[in-house]
Design a protein around this motif. Structure first.
Motif, PDB file in Angstrom:
ATOM      1  N   ASP A 136      -2.367 -11.547 -70.574  1.00  0.00           N
ATOM      2  CA  ASP A 136      -2.731 -10.110 -70.645  1.00  0.00           C
ATOM      3  C   ASP A 136      -4.043  -9.892 -71.447  1.00  0.00           C
ATOM      4  O   ASP A 136      -4.789  -9.168 -71.113  1.00  0.00           O
ATOM      5  CB  ASP A 136      -1.782  -9.639 -71.854  1.00  0.00           C
ATOM      6  CG  ASP A 136      -0.316  -9.394 -71.094  1.00  0.00           C
ATOM      7  OD1 ASP A 136      -0.243  -9.501 -69.788  1.00  0.00           O
ATOM      8  OD2 ASP A 136       0.604  -9.434 -71.803  1.00  0.00           O
ATOM      9  N   ALA A 328       5.350 -14.537 -65.097  1.00  0.00           N
ATOM     10  CA  ALA A 328       5.826 -13.073 -65.414  1.00  0.00           C
ATOM     11  C   ALA A 328       5.357 -11.926 -64.487  1.00  0.00           C
ATOM     12  O   ALA A 328       6.363 -11.162 -64.171  1.00  0.00           O
ATOM     13  CB  ALA A 328       5.416 -12.760 -66.754  1.00  0.00           C
ATOM     14  N   HIS A 329       4.124 -12.129 -64.141  1.00  0.00           N
ATOM     15  CA  HIS A 329       3.686 -11.136 -63.183  1.00  0.00           C
ATOM     16  C   HIS A 329       4.457 -11.332 -61.829  1.00  0.00           C
ATOM     17  O   HIS A 329       4.831 -10.416 -61.201  1.00  0.00           O
ATOM     18  CB  HIS A 329       2.489 -11.724 -62.745  1.00  0.00           C
ATOM     19  CG  HIS A 329       1.057 -10.826 -63.754  1.00  0.00           C
ATOM     20  ND1 HIS A 329       0.890  -9.725 -63.720  1.00  0.00           N
ATOM     21  CD2 HIS A 329       0.579 -11.461 -64.565  1.00  0.00           C
ATOM     22  CE1 HIS A 329       0.180  -9.564 -64.525  1.00  0.00           C
ATOM     23  NE2 HIS A 329      -0.185 -10.558 -65.312  1.00  0.00           N
ATOM     24  N   THR A 331       7.384 -12.994 -60.880  1.00  0.00           N
ATOM     25  CA  THR A 331       8.663 -12.646 -60.941  1.00  0.00           C
ATOM     26  C   THR A 331       9.521 -11.416 -61.558  1.00  0.00           C
ATOM     27  O   THR A 331      10.364 -11.220 -61.305  1.00  0.00           O
ATOM     28  CB  THR A 331       9.519 -13.965 -61.597  1.00  0.00           C
ATOM     29  OG1 THR A 331       9.326 -13.727 -63.084  1.00  0.00           O
ATOM     30  CG2 THR A 331       8.964 -15.113 -61.091  1.00  0.00           C
ATOM     31  N   ARG A 332       8.611 -10.573 -62.072  1.00  0.00           N
ATOM     32  CA  ARG A 332       8.943  -9.302 -62.748  1.00  0.00           C
ATOM     33  C   ARG A 332      10.294  -8.595 -62.210  1.00  0.00           C
ATOM     34  O   ARG A 332      11.220  -8.380 -62.960  1.00  0.00           O
ATOM     35  CB  ARG A 332       7.616  -8.257 -63.036  1.00  0.00           C
ATOM     36  CG  ARG A 332       7.970  -7.266 -64.077  1.00  0.00           C
ATOM     37  CD  ARG A 332       6.711  -6.487 -64.034  1.00  0.00           C
ATOM     38  NE  ARG A 332       6.173  -6.222 -62.929  1.00  0.00           N
ATOM     39  CZ  ARG A 332       6.385  -5.441 -61.762  1.00  0.00           C
ATOM     40  NH1 ARG A 332       7.384  -4.647 -62.028  1.00  0.00           N
ATOM     41  NH2 ARG A 332       5.677  -5.291 -60.894  1.00  0.00           N
ATOM     42  N   PRO A 333      10.002  -8.040 -61.035  1.00  0.00           N
ATOM     43  CA  PRO A 333      11.184  -7.393 -60.188  1.00  0.00           C
ATOM     44  C   PRO A 333      12.389  -8.123 -59.874  1.00  0.00           C
ATOM     45  O   PRO A 333      13.287  -7.725 -59.404  1.00  0.00           O
ATOM     46  CB  PRO A 333      10.537  -6.555 -59.196  1.00  0.00           C
ATOM     47  CG  PRO A 333       9.461  -7.183 -58.999  1.00  0.00           C
ATOM     48  CD  PRO A 333       8.787  -8.106 -59.762  1.00  0.00           C
ATOM     49  N   ARG A 339      14.889 -15.027 -60.905  1.00  0.00           N
ATOM     50  CA  ARG A 339      13.893 -15.013 -61.966  1.00  0.00           C
ATOM     51  C   ARG A 339      13.874 -16.554 -62.720  1.00  0.00           C
ATOM     52  O   ARG A 339      12.921 -17.254 -62.734  1.00  0.00           O
ATOM     53  CB  ARG A 339      13.570 -13.963 -62.733  1.00  0.00           C
ATOM     54  CG  ARG A 339      12.376 -14.243 -63.613  1.00  0.00           C
ATOM     55  CD  ARG A 339      11.730 -12.813 -64.349  1.00  0.00           C
ATOM     56  NE  ARG A 339      12.802 -11.773 -64.072  1.00  0.00           N
ATOM     57  CZ  ARG A 339      13.489 -11.140 -65.055  1.00  0.00           C
ATOM     58  NH1 ARG A 339      13.773 -11.776 -66.025  1.00  0.00           N
ATOM     59  NH2 ARG A 339      14.031 -10.188 -64.709  1.00  0.00           N
ATOM     60  N   TRP A 374       4.630  -8.873 -53.449  1.00  0.00           N
ATOM     61  CA  TRP A 374       3.664  -9.569 -54.692  1.00  0.00           C
ATOM     62  C   TRP A 374       2.418  -9.540 -53.930  1.00  0.00           C
ATOM     63  O   TRP A 374       1.510  -9.133 -54.658  1.00  0.00           O
ATOM     64  CB  TRP A 374       4.032 -10.641 -55.014  1.00  0.00           C
ATOM     65  CG  TRP A 374       2.747 -11.319 -55.892  1.00  0.00           C
ATOM     66  CD1 TRP A 374       2.043 -12.622 -55.646  1.00  0.00           C
ATOM     67  CD2 TRP A 374       2.422 -10.767 -57.130  1.00  0.00           C
ATOM     68  NE1 TRP A 374       0.965 -12.400 -56.639  1.00  0.00           N
ATOM     69  CE2 TRP A 374       1.156 -11.716 -57.482  1.00  0.00           C
ATOM     70  CE3 TRP A 374       2.711  -9.715 -57.784  1.00  0.00           C
ATOM     71  CZ2 TRP A 374       0.527 -11.638 -58.713  1.00  0.00           C
ATOM     72  CZ3 TRP A 374       1.684  -9.467 -59.004  1.00  0.00           C
ATOM     73  CH2 TRP A 374       0.864 -10.597 -59.497  1.00  0.00           C
TER      74      TRP A 374
END
Ligand code: TRH
Length: 397
Positions: A136, A328-329, A331-333, A339, A374
């Motif tokens: 981040d 994290a980016h 697999t987020r949804p 995940r 993605w």
């Protein structure tokens, strides 16, 4: 391997074009020059810039750009000038400072070149192009200026990234169309399989896996699981650091290009290291891609297939938070169980735990649909070369 046409790469540059120098010190492997060369080709081919690449290791470069001569101090590949940066202070035979100067991965520019930058009537736009990280903090540091301690020059930190507010990652304008052409043409795919492996395209029941990785203790267990799997697995292994382990598994002396071996359900082909534009077709021809470092990691995302990342290992496991940030980016949804399964598999491939192929397979349909979604999400961040060119132009005004 057949080569996919790259972005229109002119052999000449229009007079008055923006001049750009890229400095690249190869630390190891192919990622440093891989990123710089891809960026150079895009800035020249898509933005019409007059690009010069200074690179200290022509041998590594030649692997992904076979047109390069090893014995020339200065040469042209298409419209791009390549200077052998044979010693740190070398800045070309005649000192010419470009409008845009890109220092890749904090390599140090020749001091004489920096002094000349300061003397230029209009100071060049100077970038330090950083390594890709999905963390981040990257968005906060992207495009931060850093004034030079002695000269009236400002260096801008350009951070690639996977999220909004970062510099994005490299993506050629023609890439999606080239992939779509390949995927929708059985003839193109069959030609690729015959050229690359000497065999026809495998049946739809086969899982095709490309394997580009560093030495990896987890590979033995995975090879055994593929050997014992219910469905056939075809493994495509570009010659490299993992080849020794594959050879040991099959009991062959080496796993050099052209080698083919079979055990149980697993059938493996060793491939020659292809020129950079040819690597994409390997990713498109595969169902699952094992990739590493930086540039192949990005290409796998554009291939829109499930992939497994062998991240470049750093001391004190400093790479693990970066691995988790990318996960994290990516697999987020996904549903929680999918995940968690992908996280376990990527961790196991990076030294934490044991890879479980059945667990991966169980969630494969989710991984496949997420991969396509993605790629579309990532494209929203914009292409790195385009983002860099846009920012540079605002500074040149
Ligand atoms: O080679 P890499 O591991 O490179 C790096 C370097 O180690 C670098 O120092 C490190 O900082 C960085 O990773 C994170 O992996 P990468 O980045 O995927 O580069 C490989 C390049 O080689 C990429 O441009 C694709 C290309 N390639 C080919 O051109 N032909 C091939 O057959 C294959 C397998 C790859």
């Amino acid at each position: 391997m057949s080569s996919i046409p790259s972005s229109s790469e002119p052999t000449t540059t229009a007079p008055g074009a923006i001049a750009c120098d890229i400095f690249c010190a190869v630390i190891d492997n192919f990622g440093d020059i891989g990123v710089c060369w891809r960026l150079a080709r895009q800035l020249a081919g898509e933005h019409g810039w007059q690009v010069r690449v200074f690179v200290d290791d022509l041998h590594a470069f030649q692997k992904l750009c076979p047109a390069l001569a090893l014995d020339r101090a200065r040469q042209k590949v298409g419209s791009i000038v390549v200077e052998h940066w044979h010693e740190p202070e070398h800045a070309g035979d005649t000192l010419e400072v470009a409008d845009i100067v890109i220092e890749a991965f904090a390599c140090e520019l020749p001091s004489v070149y920096v002094a000349a930058m300061a003397q230029r009537e209009r100071a060049p736009v100077w970038f330090n192009l950083e390594y890709l990280s999905a963390e981040d903090w990257v968005a906060d540091f992207h495009l931060r200026p850093s004034p030079h301690p002695r000269y009236p020059l400002t260096k801008t930190f350009f951070f690639p990234g996977l999220g909004p507010g970062t510099g994005g990652v490299l993506k050629e304008r023609h890439l999606d169309a080239a992939r779509a052409d390949f995927e929708r043409s059985p003839a193109a795919r069959d030609a690729w399989w015959r050229d690359t492996t000497g065999r026809a395209t495998p049946s739809a029941a086969t899982t095709v896996i490309s394997l580009f990785a560093y030495e990896n203790p987890a590979v033995d267990s995975l090879l055994e699981q593929w050997r014992d799997s219910d469905a056939p697995v075809v493994l495509l292994v570009p010659e490299g650091r993992i080849s020794g382990a594959v050879a040991r598994f099959f009991g062959t002396a080496t796993f050099a290009a052209g080698t083919h071996a079979e055990r149980g359900s697993l059938s493996a082909h060793a491939l020659g290291f292809t020129e950079q534009t040819g690597y994409d077709a390997l990713l498109w021809a595969s169902d699952i891609n094992f990739v590493r470092g930086e540039d192949s990691f990005v290409r796998a995302q554009w291939a829109a297939k499930p992939f497994v990342w062998h991240i470049y290992p750093q001391v004190d496991d400093a790479h693990l938070p970066k691995l988790d940030a990318a996960l994290a980016h990516y697999t987020r949804p996904l549903p929680d169980d999918a995940r968690a399964a992908l996280g376990r598999f990527w961790h196991a491939w990076n030294g934490v735990g044991q890879p479980d192929w059945a667990d991966f397979q169980r969630h494969r349909a989710s991984f496949t649909s997420r991969a396509a979604e993605w790629a579309a999400e990532l494209a929203q961040v914009g292409d790195l070369a385009g983002n860099l060119a846009l920012f540079a132009k605002t500074q040149l005004k």
